[in-house]
Design an enzyme around this catalytic site. Structure first.
Site, short mmCIF file in Angstrom:
data_model
loop_
_atom_site.label_atom_id
_atom_site.label_comp_id
_atom_site.label_asym_id
_atom_site.label_seq_id
_atom_site.Cartn_x
_atom_site.Cartn_y
_atom_site.Cartn_z
CE LYS A 170 -10.03 51.00 18.80
NZ LYS A 170 -9.00 50.30 19.55
CG ASP B 269 -10.25 45.56 14.10
OD1 ASP B 269 -10.38 46.78 14.25
OD2 ASP B 269 -10.05 44.76 15.04
C1 PLP Z 1 -15.71 50.77 16.22
C2 PLP Z 1 -14.98 50.09 17.31
N1 PLP Z 1 -15.57 49.98 18.49
C3 PLP Z 1 -14.96 49.37 19.52
C4 PLP Z 1 -13.70 48.83 19.37
C5 PLP Z 1 -13.07 48.12 20.52
O1 PLP Z 1 -11.94 48.75 21.02
P1 PLP Z 1 -10.85 47.91 21.80
O2 PLP Z 1 -10.13 47.07 20.78
O3 PLP Z 1 -10.00 48.91 22.46
O4 PLP Z 1 -11.58 47.04 22.73
C6 PLP Z 1 -13.05 48.92 18.13
C7 PLP Z 1 -11.71 48.37 17.93
O5 PLP Z 1 -11.11 48.47 16.88
C8 PLP Z 1 -13.71 49.57 17.07
O6 PLP Z 1 -13.14 49.69 15.86
#
Ligand code: PLP
Length: 394
Positions: free
Chosen positions: A78, A123
């Site tokens: 992220k 989150d």
């Molecule tokens: C580990 C992880 N994977 C995928 C995502 C998904 O990303 P997005 O919110 O851009 O769809 C998040 C979002 O916080 C995440 O923390």
């Protein structure tokens, strides 16, 4: 289609005659974001695990997992988005010609900039990336987290000097709180989802994610991925990776599948309705895939995934749990990947798709056979170590 194993899947065909322009996420974007991320002393390319034994066992050409647990020492991808958006914000605010870590932390920049507070809702992983970037650049951050957030995720953000707290709200309400507080206090919102009138920063965040896609493409060399499975919370990551591959592969574009938890199915619902409106998930969205527990889609992301995503699926938690376990204990000499709940979700789905006879028709509809090369992104490591131990070692 609802399968007895608890998975839902639908094939989507966009009836939009004018597909969205994804060139902003193509190779020149990758050049810029890679140059920016490489300017940080913490940068190194994250590994791409090539699971050859598993691919042989499951009778496909290749299975590849990009391991984002190594990203900047933060255990998740992220930070790529938050750091790039904050960098672009500061550079444009000051009219800087060069945007690199050194130029952003120079005394001259600091003197011109004064103090900025960046605020976000998260989150866990996005907020950690924003807090880390603010900290590295000598700025402040405020981070709001939804109810039920694991304490470890809060502690990781507090350790970066952020004013972080767990609210009593679901994620989407925490986003609204960060917006309201920014208006009241003059803070800068760095949110990884867009809304009417707030598009520039989310777009930059999505551009930042392109670094991960461009690295994977380089690591794949001659191999062209035929299928990419992308997990979605608000969908910014999935849309950015999809847009990059559409842009650089053209006609040879891989088949894109977007995956969500059963309980946070806003993309699935929106695709199912296909009525031009965005549909939210309902309820508290209880799932251990915390990063994917977002009830409302990012409109910028939907425009891309609507036009270039072929399949939308939802999965129960057991799919992610199985993914975590098999990535931790791979077949033979395949590399192990420490993958958390959201990180392992797409790989867990691929393993189920290729081995569960109930899903044979779906696999066929997706065009997966012994020539397929499947790419997944393990977007996080063990960001909730207690749950990771319970699932993988328990
Ligand atoms: C580990 C992880 N994977 C995928 C995502 C998904 O990303 P997005 O919110 O851009 O769809 C998040 C979002 O916080 C995440 O923390």
């Amino acid at each position: 289609m609802n399968y007895p194993c608890g998975i839902r899947a639908l094939r989507f065909e966009s009836d939009n005659p004018n597909k969205s322009d994804v060139s902003a996420f193509g190779s020149s974007c990758a050049e810029k974001t890679l140059a920016f991320h490489k300017s940080f002393p913490e940068y190194s390319v994250t590994p791409l695990a090539k699971l050859e034994n598993l691919a042989r066992e499951l009778k496909v050409g290749g299975i590849y997992v990009k391991d984002e647990s190594y990203r900047f020492g933060l255990n998740a991808f992220k930070v790529l988005g938050g750091s790039y958006a904050i960098g672009c914000y500061i550079a444009s605010h000051l009219g800087m010609e060069e945007m690199s870590f050194d130029s952003l932390v120079s005394e001259e920049t600091k003197a011109k900039l004064g103090g900025i507070t960046f605020v976000t809702a998260t989150d866990g992983n996005h907020g950690r990336g924003v807090a880390w970037t603010a900290n590295r650049l000598g700025q402040k951050s405020v981070v709001y987290m939804p109810k039920g957030t694991a304490k470890e995720r809060l502690d990781n953000i507090l350790a970066l000097g952020s004013d972080a707290s767990i609210t009593d709200m679901v994620y989407d309400d925490a986003v609204r709180l960060s917006q309201k507080m920014a208006e009241e206090k003059g803070w800068v919102v760095v949110q990884d989802t867009s809304w009417d009138g707030y598009e520039e920063i989310p777009h930059k965040i999505m551009e930042g994610y392109v670094t991960m896609a461009a690295e994977a493409k380089e690591q794949l060399g001659e191999v062209k991925p035929t299928h990419i499975f992308l997990q979605a919370g608000v969908g910014s990551m999935a849309a950015a990776i999809c847009a990059y591959f559409v842009s650089v592969c053209g006609e040879d574009k891989p088949i894109i599948t977007v995956l969500e938890p059963t309980t946070a199915d806003c993309f699935y619902k929106t695709a199912l309705a296909n009525d031009g409106a965005l549909h939210a998930a309902e309820g508290d969205m209880n799932s251990m895939m915390a990063g994917l527990c977002c009830g409302e889609v990012c409109p910028l992301a939907w425009e891309i995934l609507r036009d270039y995503g072929e399949f939308f699926v939802t999965v129960p938690d057991y799919v992610a749990a199985n993914g975590m376990r098999s990535l931790a204990k791979p077949l033979g000499a395949d590399s192990a990947v420490i993958s958390g709940e959201s990180g392992a979700s797409t790989f867990g789905f691929v393993a189920e798709l290729l081995s569960n006879p109930e899903l044979a028709e779906l696999k066929k509809a997706m065009g997966i056979d012994e020539n397929s090369h499947i790419l997944c992104f393990s977007t996080e490591g063990d960001t909730d170590r207690e749950n990771y131990r319970r699932i993988v070692c328990g």
